[in-house]
Scaffold this active site. Sequence first.
Site, short mmCIF file in Angstrom:
data_model
loop_
_atom_site.label_atom_id
_atom_site.label_comp_id
_atom_site.label_asym_id
_atom_site.label_seq_id
_atom_site.Cartn_x
_atom_site.Cartn_y
_atom_site.Cartn_z
N ASP A 171 0.82 -1.21 0.00
CA ASP A 171 0.00 0.00 0.00
C ASP A 171 0.86 1.26 0.00
O ASP A 171 2.08 1.20 0.15
CB ASP A 171 -1.00 -0.01 1.18
CG ASP A 171 -0.38 -0.51 2.48
OD1 ASP A 171 0.85 -0.44 2.63
OD2 ASP A 171 -1.15 -0.97 3.35
N HIS B 32 -7.77 -4.66 9.60
CA HIS B 32 -7.46 -4.45 8.17
C HIS B 32 -6.21 -5.22 7.76
O HIS B 32 -5.35 -5.51 8.57
CB HIS B 32 -7.38 -2.96 7.82
CG HIS B 32 -6.14 -2.25 8.28
ND1 HIS B 32 -6.03 -0.88 8.24
CD2 HIS B 32 -4.96 -2.70 8.79
CE1 HIS B 32 -4.85 -0.52 8.69
NE2 HIS B 32 -4.18 -1.60 9.04
P1 PGA Z 1 1.77 -1.59 12.39
O1 PGA Z 1 0.62 -1.63 11.29
O2 PGA Z 1 2.79 -2.59 12.00
O3 PGA Z 1 2.33 -0.19 12.34
O4 PGA Z 1 1.11 -1.93 13.71
C1 PGA Z 1 0.07 -2.85 10.94
C2 PGA Z 1 -1.11 -2.61 10.03
O5 PGA Z 1 -1.86 -1.65 10.24
O6 PGA Z 1 -1.30 -3.39 9.08
#
Ligand code: PGA
Length: 262
Positions: free
Chosen positions: A80, A153
Site C-alpha cells: 500500500d 485491516h
Molecule cells: P503496524 O501496522 O505494523 O504499524 O502496527 C500494521 C497494520 O496496520 O497493518
Amino acid sequence: MSAPARVLSLAGASVQVFVDSSSACLAAADAIARTIHAANGRAVLGLATGATPEPVYARLVGLHRAGELSFAGVTTYNLDEYYPISPLDPRSYRAYMHRHLFAHVDLPPNRAHVLDGTVPEAFAAEHTAQYDRWIAADGGLDLQLLGIGRNGHIGFNEPSELAVDEALKLPTRLVSLHPVTRADAAREFDGEAHVIPRALTVGVAPILAARSILVLAFGPRKAEAVAEAVRGPVTPRLPASLLQTVPGKVVWVLDEAAAKGL
Ligand code: PGA
C-alpha cells in the site's frame, strides 16, 4: 534459527507463538530468506510497512551484508501507499522501504514496486489495475508479508459491510482510511487531523492469491483483532478473517501478547 514457543493449528492456519517479537521477526526473516532460496533467488514477494516488520527488514539486510542472501533476482510488490503522497515524503511507504530495505540490498530498482502516490487521480484505477497485471505477469506472489490493523485491516482493505463473496474479489484500488487506521497513523503524521485520509492498496483478491501468507502481529493492542481473525466468523467487517478462506496458506507469527486471545 528462532523457534516458536508453541504452534497451534487453527481454522486452517498455522499459528506460531514466540516468546517475544524479536525472535518472531528473526523467524519471519528466515522464512522470507528460505522462500528466496527455494525460488533459486527469483522469488516474488509482497511486502508490508509499519512498525511491525521493521526488524524483519533489519535481519534481511544483515543476511545480505553477511553474503548469505541476494535480492538480485527478487521482485517485490508493496502492499500500500498513501494517496496522494510524494515518494520523497519521509512518511511515504516508498521512503520507508528505501530506508529499511531497498537502499541496503541488491534489489534492482525496476523490480522494487510500490504503488505510486503521485499518479493523477483520473488514472488511479488504471494504475492499480496495472499493478495487479504486473503481479500476475510475474507469476503471482510466492509470499505475502502482512500486518494486521487493530480494526482487522490487511493492507488498507478496511472493515466494510460488503458480502463475503464481494470482499474476496476486491482488487487493488484507491480507498478511504478507516477512523481507527487514521488514529493509529496520527503519530507518523503529527496528529490525526494531518493523516492523509486516502491510500492505494493491494486488494483482498491478490493478497489471497499469494502462494503463502505470513501475518505478523505483536503486542496486546493486536490481540483482539488476531483472535477474531483466527477464531471468529469470516466477515468483511474484520478483513483479516477472510484469510480463513485460504486454508493451508497462512502462517501467523505472533508474540505471546498478541496471541493472548487464542
Ligand atoms: P503496524 O501496522 O505494523 O504499524 O502496527 C500494521 C497494520 O496496520 O497493518
